[in-house]
Structures are given as C-alpha cells and as structure tokens.
Design a protein around this motif. Structure first.
Motif, PDB file in Angstrom:
ATOM      1  N   THR A   1      15.410  11.339   5.902  1.00 31.88           N
ATOM      2  CA  THR A   1      16.766  10.787   5.854  1.00 31.88           C
ATOM      3  C   THR A   1      16.771   9.303   6.199  1.00 31.88           C
ATOM      4  N   ALA A   2      16.035   8.930   7.240  1.00 28.54           N
ATOM      5  CA  ALA A   2      15.993   7.524   7.650  1.00 28.54           C
ATOM      6  C   ALA A   2      15.348   6.656   6.573  1.00 28.54           C
ATOM      7  N   GLN A   3      14.264   7.141   5.984  1.00 24.48           N
ATOM      8  CA  GLN A   3      13.576   6.370   4.948  1.00 24.48           C
ATOM      9  C   GLN A   3      14.475   6.115   3.748  1.00 24.48           C
ATOM     10  N   ILE A   4      15.078   7.175   3.220  1.00 21.72           N
ATOM     11  CA  ILE A   4      15.942   7.026   2.042  1.00 21.72           C
ATOM     12  C   ILE A   4      17.213   6.270   2.403  1.00 21.72           C
ATOM     13  N   GLY A   5      17.753   6.507   3.604  1.00 21.50           N
ATOM     14  CA  GLY A   5      18.964   5.809   4.029  1.00 21.50           C
ATOM     15  C   GLY A   5      18.749   4.303   4.121  1.00 21.50           C
ATOM     16  N   ILE A   6      17.624   3.888   4.685  1.00 20.55           N
ATOM     17  CA  ILE A   6      17.326   2.454   4.785  1.00 20.55           C
ATOM     18  C   ILE A   6      17.134   1.854   3.391  1.00 20.55           C
ATOM     19  N   MET A   7      16.466   2.588   2.512  1.00 22.07           N
ATOM     20  CA  MET A   7      16.287   2.101   1.143  1.00 22.07           C
ATOM     21  C   MET A   7      17.625   1.972   0.417  1.00 22.07           C
ATOM     22  N   LYS A   8      18.551   2.852   0.743  1.00 20.82           N
ATOM     23  CA  LYS A   8      19.871   2.753   0.107  1.00 20.82           C
ATOM     24  C   LYS A   8      20.653   1.568   0.661  1.00 20.82           C
ATOM     25  N   VAL A   9      20.550   1.326   1.973  1.00 23.46           N
ATOM     26  CA  VAL A   9      21.247   0.194   2.575  1.00 23.46           C
ATOM     27  C   VAL A   9      20.710  -1.126   2.033  1.00 23.46           C
ATOM     28  N   THR A  10      19.390  -1.206   1.874  1.00 27.55           N
ATOM     29  CA  THR A  10      18.773  -2.431   1.346  1.00 27.55           C
ATOM     30  C   THR A  10      18.779  -2.484  -0.182  1.00 27.55           C
ATOM     31  N   GLU A  11      19.434  -1.489  -0.816  1.00 28.73           N
ATOM     32  CA  GLU A  11      19.610  -1.431  -2.276  1.00 28.73           C
ATOM     33  C   GLU A  11      18.295  -1.271  -3.040  1.00 28.73           C
ATOM     34  N   GLU A  12      17.269  -0.738  -2.366  1.00 28.49           N
ATOM     35  CA  GLU A  12      16.007  -0.466  -3.051  1.00 28.49           C
ATOM     36  C   GLU A  12      16.148   0.698  -4.028  1.00 28.49           C
ATOM     37  N   VAL A  13      17.026   1.647  -3.700  1.00 30.02           N
ATOM     38  CA  VAL A  13      17.264   2.766  -4.624  1.00 30.02           C
ATOM     39  C   VAL A  13      17.861   2.246  -5.924  1.00 30.02           C
ATOM     40  N   ASP A  14      18.790   1.301  -5.824  1.00 26.56           N
ATOM     41  CA  ASP A  14      19.384   0.703  -7.032  1.00 26.56           C
ATOM     42  C   ASP A  14      18.338  -0.043  -7.842  1.00 26.56           C
ATOM     43  N   VAL A  15      17.396  -0.675  -7.163  1.00 26.56           N
ATOM     44  CA  VAL A  15      16.316  -1.386  -7.865  1.00 26.56           C
ATOM     45  C   VAL A  15      15.440  -0.405  -8.632  1.00 26.56           C
ATOM     46  N   ILE A  16      15.151   0.744  -8.010  1.00 22.03           N
ATOM     47  CA  ILE A  16      14.338   1.766  -8.682  1.00 22.03           C
ATOM     48  C   ILE A  16      15.032   2.256  -9.946  1.00 22.03           C
ATOM     49  N   LYS A  17      16.352   2.489  -9.859  1.00 20.48           N
ATOM     50  CA  LYS A  17      17.107   2.916 -11.041  1.00 20.48           C
ATOM     51  C   LYS A  17      17.109   1.841 -12.111  1.00 20.48           C
ATOM     52  N   THR A  18      17.221   0.582 -11.691  1.00 21.17           N
ATOM     53  CA  THR A  18      17.237  -0.523 -12.650  1.00 21.17           C
ATOM     54  C   THR A  18      15.915  -0.621 -13.409  1.00 21.17           C
ATOM     55  N   MET A  19      14.832  -0.253 -12.757  1.00 21.52           N
ATOM     56  CA  MET A  19      13.510  -0.285 -13.397  1.00 21.52           C
ATOM     57  C   MET A  19      13.308   0.871 -14.366  1.00 21.52           C
ATOM     58  N   GLY A  20      14.303   1.764 -14.459  1.00 22.62           N
ATOM     59  CA  GLY A  20      14.204   2.888 -15.381  1.00 22.62           C
ATOM     60  C   GLY A  20      13.413   4.063 -14.840  1.00 22.62           C
ATOM     61  N   VAL A  21      13.231   4.118 -13.514  1.00 25.53           N
ATOM     62  CA  VAL A  21      12.469   5.196 -12.875  1.00 25.53           C
ATOM     63  C   VAL A  21      13.447   6.112 -12.157  1.00 25.53           C
ATOM     64  N   ASN A  22      13.228   7.410 -12.287  1.00 27.98           N
ATOM     65  CA  ASN A  22      14.062   8.392 -11.586  1.00 27.98           C
ATOM     66  C   ASN A  22      13.737   8.339 -10.088  1.00 27.98           C
ATOM     67  N   PRO A  23      14.716   8.042  -9.222  1.00 29.51           N
ATOM     68  CA  PRO A  23      14.421   7.965  -7.776  1.00 29.51           C
ATOM     69  C   PRO A  23      13.869   9.263  -7.208  1.00 29.51           C
ATOM     70  N   TYR A  24      14.223  10.394  -7.812  1.00 28.67           N
ATOM     71  CA  TYR A  24      13.716  11.674  -7.314  1.00 28.67           C
ATOM     72  C   TYR A  24      12.200  11.770  -7.461  1.00 28.67           C
ATOM     73  N   ASP A  25      11.650  11.144  -8.508  1.00 28.36           N
ATOM     74  CA  ASP A  25      10.201  11.177  -8.713  1.00 28.36           C
ATOM     75  C   ASP A  25       9.460  10.527  -7.554  1.00 28.36           C
ATOM     76  N   ILE A  26      10.090   9.538  -6.930  1.00 23.29           N
ATOM     77  CA  ILE A  26       9.428   8.788  -5.857  1.00 23.29           C
ATOM     78  C   ILE A  26       9.836   9.287  -4.477  1.00 23.29           C
ATOM     79  N   LEU A  27      11.103   9.656  -4.323  1.00 26.99           N
ATOM     80  CA  LEU A  27      11.646   9.908  -2.993  1.00 26.99           C
ATOM     81  C   LEU A  27      11.876  11.374  -2.663  1.00 26.99           C
ATOM     82  N   VAL A  28      11.880  12.261  -3.651  1.00 24.46           N
ATOM     83  CA  VAL A  28      12.205  13.669  -3.389  1.00 24.46           C
ATOM     84  C   VAL A  28      11.028  14.588  -3.708  1.00 24.46           C
ATOM     85  N   PHE A  29      10.543  14.553  -4.935  1.00 26.78           N
ATOM     86  CA  PHE A  29       9.529  15.517  -5.359  1.00 26.78           C
ATOM     87  C   PHE A  29       8.229  15.437  -4.554  1.00 26.78           C
ATOM     88  N   PRO A  30       7.690  14.254  -4.254  1.00 31.52           N
ATOM     89  CA  PRO A  30       6.484  14.222  -3.400  1.00 31.52           C
ATOM     90  C   PRO A  30       6.715  14.853  -2.031  1.00 31.52           C
TER      91      PRO A  30
END
Length: 349
Positions: free
Chosen positions: A205-234
């Motif tokens: 929760t802390a890892q993904i929450g910090i990435m969301k606050v710093t807008e890294e999740v939005d950057v991952i989406k902008t790159m055309g990558v599914n965030p679940y592939d990096i942040l959920v499935f592993p």
C-alpha cells in the motif's frame, strides 16, 4: 461622512473607513434599511466593504468599489461547517453504506485483476521475473527470522499450558496431538497470514500510494504499460510462492517448540514425540493448512495493492491507507479462515 435614511434606503456619502465604521453600524441598527447606497462615497476601504457584504442587505456600489468587493470576497476563507450531530445510528448507517461502496469498488478491482491475470498467463512475456524474485526476497526470505521465532514460541506456549492439565489425567503423551493438530490446521497458516498482512500488505500500500502521490502511476500509463503488470501481478505471484513455504516453516517450528517444552515439562523423549506425531496427524491435517495458502496470499496481495491505488494524492492519505490496509487484510484472512473451517468440516477433512 454623511448618512441619510429615507424610505428604508440608507444613503452614504463622504469617506467611509474603519475609523468611522462604528457610526455607520449605529445608523444601520436604528434605521434598519432594505437598501444601502454607497455610490456617493468618495472613499471606501476593505473593512467597510466586508462589513456591508456580511449584512445580507441589498448594496448599491459604483464599478470600482464593486470590483474591489469581488477581489476581497475571493480571499475571505469559508466558514467551517458545523459538526454533524445526527446521532450514533446515522453515523453507523453511513459507515456501513460507505463500506458497502468500498466493497463494490474492491470487487470491480478483483474483476480487473482476474481479467488481467488471464492475459498475464496467456502472454508470458509480460511476466517480470526480476521484480517477482525481489519481492520474494523482501516479503518471504526476510520474514523467516521473525516467523521462526514467533512459531517456536507459539508451539511452546501451547505445549506448556496443555501440559498443566494433561498431567492431572496422566495423559502426557497427548500434548503431541494438541500441539501438532492446532499448529498444522490453524495456527501455522494464521501466524503466517497475520504476519504478512502487517508486513507485506502495508508495504504494498505504501509503495503504490507514494507512486500515486508522485504521479509515477500516471507516467506508467502514459508509456502505454498496464500498471498492474508492474505493481500487482508480481506481488500476487510472489505471495503465492512465499506463503505455502512459510506455512511449512511455521508448522515445523511450532511443532519443534512443542517438542522442547514436552521434553522439559513432561519428560517426553524426542523419539516418543515423533512416534506419537506419526499417529496424531495424517496427510489431511497437513493439507488442510496448506490449502489455505493460495487464498491468504491472494487476499494479502490484492488488498494491499487495492488500498494503494485508492490512496488520494496527498501525504496524509498514505498513512490512513496503510493503516486500513493492515486492518482489512487481517479481517479478510480471518473471514477466509472461518469459511475454510466450515468447508473442511462439511467435507470431513
């Protein structure tokens, strides 16, 4: 400053400033006008404008004073809303409805995870081995010291308390049954699940929450990558690998702790303990604990990731999400364990 009151209309001329505002207040209280006309005022400061605007009386201003009033009103902070005092039952019902809404959003998240996980399996190239192995090390291997200590002590405590009663009936050997069955069926899986809920779910929760606050999740989406592939499935895969192995370790250490206490308190030798252990437990006892591992692992990983994605884009929300993540993970694990107990009873396991 000149003030004239005629026909519920207050006419103000001259300079209207903070120094002579008290005179205007007195006149308004006496006249109680419906309209205040200050278009004839040669000078009007912000304190007078704020007071006149707060009266809820029709105010006539020239263009310059109206523009000044608009600027002043934009910078006046809004009054804080009064605390809701609608009672305990209302608060309880409101909290229940909010939890139902959150459950609905969580079920939608699970649907996305299932659909994505199927595509993840059909397309192995999306599998991130390095991230999964790193997570196995952090959440699995690094948890071994504390898990072995807790499991050993739990087994020892059960054997110690059981030995006090068993001595009275001369049934010392049955401490083996008490320790082995309770640890393998219930306590081993629960210890692992609760430990990982507090250790891993909060970390996710802390890892993904910090990435969301710093807008890294939005950057991952902008790159055309599914965030679940990096942040959920592993994280799900690493939990599915770690939890069964940690449960086996917890079972071994719990039984070992019971064995040590049985030898010290009841004079049961290691040989007698192992012989009775073969009679006390069967494959069903061991399997009933291991079968819980995939469900516990999936709940811990998905709840931790879900709370991370639900974090708002502010720092305060991260702490709240981490706390709720741990509580919800433990609650989910206990509910799942209760469901398994009913199913195993129905199946005769």
């Amino acid at each position: 400053m000149n003030i004239d009151c005629k026909n519920n209309r207050l006419l103000v001329s001259g300079e209207l400033t903070f120094n002579n505002l008290s005179k205007l207040i007195t006149k308004i209280n006496e006249c109680k006008p419906a309209i205040i006309d200050v278009r004839g005022a040669s000078k009007l400061d912000t304190s007078s404008l704020v007071y006149l605007a707060s009266l809820n009386i029709k105010l006539l201003l020239n263009k310059n004073d109206q523009s000044l009033l608009n600027i002043v009103l934009q910078h006046i902070p809004e009054k804080k809303k009064k605390k809701d005092s609608r009672g305990f039952l209302y608060s309880l019902g409101y909290a229940f409805v909010e939890r139902l809404k959150e459950l609905y959003v969580f079920m939608s998240f699970l649907g996305e995870v299932f659909v994505g996980f199927i595509g993840f399996i059909l397309n192995p190239k999306r599998f991130r081995l390095k991230s999964t192995l790193k997570d196995v090390e952090l959440m699995g291997f690094n948890a071994i010291p504390i898990l072995t200590t807790i499991s050993f002590l739990i087994g020892a405590v059960i054997a110690y308390h059981g030995s006090v009663r068993l001595k009275q009936f001369g049934a010392n050997i049955f401490v083996v049954d008490l320790v082995s069955i309770s640890v393998l069926r219930e306590l081993g899986p629960l210890i692992v699940a609760i430990l990982l809920a507090g250790r891993s779910s909060s970390s996710y929760t802390a890892q993904i929450g910090i990435m969301k606050v710093t807008e890294e999740v939005d950057v991952i989406k902008t790159m055309g990558v599914n965030p679940y592939d990096i942040l959920v499935f592993p994280k799900i895969v690493s939990m599915l690998v770690c939890v069964p192995l940690l449960i086996v370790l917890a079972d071994v250490m719990g039984v070992l702790g019971g064995m040590v206490v049985a030898h010290l308190s009841l004079n049961i030798t290691v040989r007698d303990f192992i012989l009775r252990l073969h009679q006390a437990i069967g494959i069903k006892t061991f399997v009933s604990g291991i079968l819980k591992a995939p469900a516990f692992a999936f709940l811990i990983a998905t709840i931790g990731a879900f709370k991370g994605f639900q974090t708002k884009k502010n720092v305060e929300s991260i702490g709240k999400s981490v706390t709720v993540s741990v509580v919800d993970s433990i609650f989910g694990v206990i509910i799942a364990d209760a469901i398994f107990s009913v199913l195993f009873r129905w199946m005769g396991i």
